[in-house]
Write an enzyme that holds these catalytic residues in place. Structure first.
Site, PDB file in Angstrom:
ATOM      1  N   HIS A  73      62.795  41.385  67.224  1.00  0.00           N
ATOM      2  CA  HIS A  73      63.468  41.698  65.966  1.00  0.00           C
ATOM      3  C   HIS A  73      63.189  43.152  65.596  1.00  0.00           C
ATOM      4  CE1 HIS A  73      64.752  37.612  64.387  1.00  0.00           C
ATOM      5  NE2 HIS A  73      64.277  37.391  65.595  1.00  0.00           N
ATOM      6  N   TYR A 203      65.561  36.984  54.489  1.00  0.00           N
ATOM      7  CA  TYR A 203      64.721  36.592  53.352  1.00  0.00           C
ATOM      8  C   TYR A 203      65.596  36.767  52.117  1.00  0.00           C
ATOM      9  CZ  TYR A 203      60.543  36.953  56.367  1.00  0.00           C
ATOM     10  OH  TYR A 203      59.603  36.790  57.351  1.00  0.00           O
ATOM     11  N   PRO A 295      53.549  31.636  53.963  1.00  0.00           N
ATOM     12  CA  PRO A 295      54.268  32.031  55.177  1.00  0.00           C
ATOM     13  C   PRO A 295      55.248  33.193  54.993  1.00  0.00           C
ATOM     14  CG  PRO A 295      55.112  29.948  54.332  1.00  0.00           C
ATOM     15  CD  PRO A 295      53.913  30.294  53.508  1.00  0.00           C
ATOM     16  N   LYS A 299      52.191  36.260  58.578  1.00  0.00           N
ATOM     17  CA  LYS A 299      50.958  36.910  59.038  1.00  0.00           C
ATOM     18  C   LYS A 299      49.941  35.965  59.686  1.00  0.00           C
ATOM     19  CE  LYS A 299      51.640  41.154  58.289  1.00  0.00           C
ATOM     20  NZ  LYS A 299      52.336  41.442  59.539  1.00  0.00           N
ATOM     21  N   TYR A 387      54.781  44.638  58.085  1.00  0.00           N
ATOM     22  CA  TYR A 387      55.394  43.482  58.751  1.00  0.00           C
ATOM     23  C   TYR A 387      55.139  43.530  60.264  1.00  0.00           C
ATOM     24  CZ  TYR A 387      58.685  39.589  59.206  1.00  0.00           C
ATOM     25  OH  TYR A 387      59.250  38.360  59.444  1.00  0.00           O
TER      26      TYR A 387
HETATM   27  C1  PHB Z   1      59.812  30.595  60.797  1.00  0.00           C
HETATM   28  O1  PHB Z   1      60.620  30.901  61.698  1.00  0.00           O
HETATM   29  O2  PHB Z   1      59.430  29.427  60.663  1.00  0.00           O
HETATM   30  C2  PHB Z   1      59.337  31.651  59.877  1.00  0.00           C
HETATM   31  C3  PHB Z   1      59.758  32.947  60.036  1.00  0.00           C
HETATM   32  C4  PHB Z   1      59.318  33.929  59.153  1.00  0.00           C
HETATM   33  C5  PHB Z   1      58.450  33.609  58.137  1.00  0.00           C
HETATM   34  C6  PHB Z   1      57.999  32.306  57.980  1.00  0.00           C
HETATM   35  C7  PHB Z   1      58.449  31.317  58.857  1.00  0.00           C
HETATM   36  O3  PHB Z   1      58.034  34.578  57.276  1.00  0.00           O
END
Ligand code: PHB
Length: 393
Positions: A73, A203, A295, A299, A387
């Site tokens: 990514h 997000y 989450p 991290k 990140y």
């Molecule tokens: C996930 O793919 O489950 C996932 C991805 C990014 C995050 C949290 C979970 O910040």
């Protein structure tokens, strides 16, 4: 009765990475793990790997499949006000990226590599007691897969047994401090059979609450939406879930999620937790045994890798010539990154979620913050750098 130099409790990312690193130094370790191998490898979990975590796996010779199947990514999408706003990791960090490779795939690779080295991993083995960690001869007492009692004697114990394991409580309560924040919401997570809706993670901040659009494979997608932490998955039909997710990503650009059969639903509570110090005598905590993050910042796995990066050097020095300076400095060194990740995860969570008591002022302030982060170089760079992660140490 077994004997080793480093007794590791937990075959998660922290325990397995450390045993592979110690092997390079010729230091012997045994891993004790309560679950069986099949269960660990089948538990589908998130995995966003920082550049340093990928580099560490490559150094250890366990990155072949990650390189083939992991999805790089080069940026991520913050979605608000009904539009996408992209953060370009690669450009903003001078070439660093994040890699999506689920944690259970990481674990499959680490377990296979460790077993191929002849490493000892005792699966299905439950730790009953971690004792004598205040002495130079700690002992781990366990019940084996067949129920028989056993003992592992070692020079050092690594507590890598997750948030609810037996190791953290082995630090006397008056010798540690726990820092805890519980958020007034959880994440409702789904796995569905559908094509990818977005090449990069989304997000999304919406008046109805946060949503995250992620992926597992080209055919299986992972999505989440903020929910009441006490809600039950039974209250959510497939139709209701899709209506909620579509509403949270809807916007003037007409974006729609690609829908498909939902085959797993769960609710994840959200909390931030740190135990200080991460060491007591010959017991060293690593990964979730010492800290947990919501989450949102992705991290968790990376902090485990950072912890054991420090432990590897500290144990290397100790077993080479008995020097204890790095071991004594472990907790302080690891905690610096832990607290930076705590701040980042709390900040991302606060910026993107709707708090139950939020006022209209809070809504406007949140949008202004997102404008700042996506519209100015210094703020975007700060998010991107954290990140994708700084080098360990
Ligand atoms: C996930 O793919 O489950 C996932 C991805 C990014 C995050 C949290 C979970 O910040």
């Amino acid at each position: 009765m077994l004997r080793t130099q480093v007794g590791i409790v937990g075959a998660g990312p922290a325990g397995l990475l450390l045993s592979l690193m110690l092997q390079r130094r010729g230091i012997d370790s045994v891993i004790i793990e309560a679950r069986d191998r099949e269960a660990i490898e089948a538990t589908i979990r998130a995995g966003i790997l920082e550049q340093s975590t990928v580099d560490l796996m490559a150094e250890l010779g366990v990155a072949d499949r990650l390189r083939r199947e992991g999805v790089v990514h080069e940026g991520t999408i913050l979605r608000f006000g009904g539009r996408n706003h992209r953060i370009d990791f690669k450009e903003l960090t001078g070439g660093r990226v994040a890699t999506l490779y689920p944690q259970h795939e990481v674990l499959k690779d680490l377990i296979a590599a460790r077993l191929a080295q002849g490493g000892r991993i005792l699966f299905g083995t439950k730790v009953n007691e971690v004792a004598d960690v205040g002495t130079a001869a700690p002992v781990i007492r366990f019940a084996g897969a067949d129920g028989a009692a056993g003992e592992l004697r070692c020079d050092v114990v690594i507590g890598a047994d997750g948030s609810y394991g037996a190791c953290r409580p082995a630090i006397p309560a008056d010798r540690r401090r726990d820092f805890l924040r519980i958020y007034p919401f959880g994440w409702f997570g789904i796995l569905c059979e559908a094509p990818v809706s977005s090449e990069e993670l989304i997000y999304a901040r919406h008046e109805r609450g946060f949503a995250l659009i992620s992926s597992r494979t080209p055919e299986v997608q992972r999505m989440y939406f903020q929910c009441d932490p006490n809600d039950s998955v039974e209250n959510w039909s497939e139709d209701r879930i899709w209506a909620e997710l579509q509403a949270r990503v809807a916007g003037e650009d007409g974006f729609r999620l690609k829908q498909g059969r939902i085959f797993q639903k769960n609710i994840v509570p959200m909390r931030s937790f740190v135990c200080e110090p991460m060491q007591y005598g010959r017991l060293f905590l690593a990964g979730d045994a010492a800290h947990a993050v919501p989450p949102t910042g992705a991290k968790g796995l990376n902090l485990a890798a950072s912890d054991v990066w420090h432990l590897d050097r500290a144990l290397g020095a100790f077993f080479a010539d008995g020097s204890t300076a790095l071991m004594e400095g472990y907790s302080a060194a690891a905690l610096r990154r832990v607290w930076r990740a705590q701040h980042f995860s709390w900040w991302m969570t606060s910026m993107l979620h709707r708090f139950p008591d939020a006022s209209e002022f809070d809504d406007r302030r949140q949008l202004a913050e997102l404008e700042l982060v996506t519209g100015t170089m210094p703020a975007a760079t700060s998010l991107a750098q954290t990140y994708v992660g700084m080098p360990f140490g």
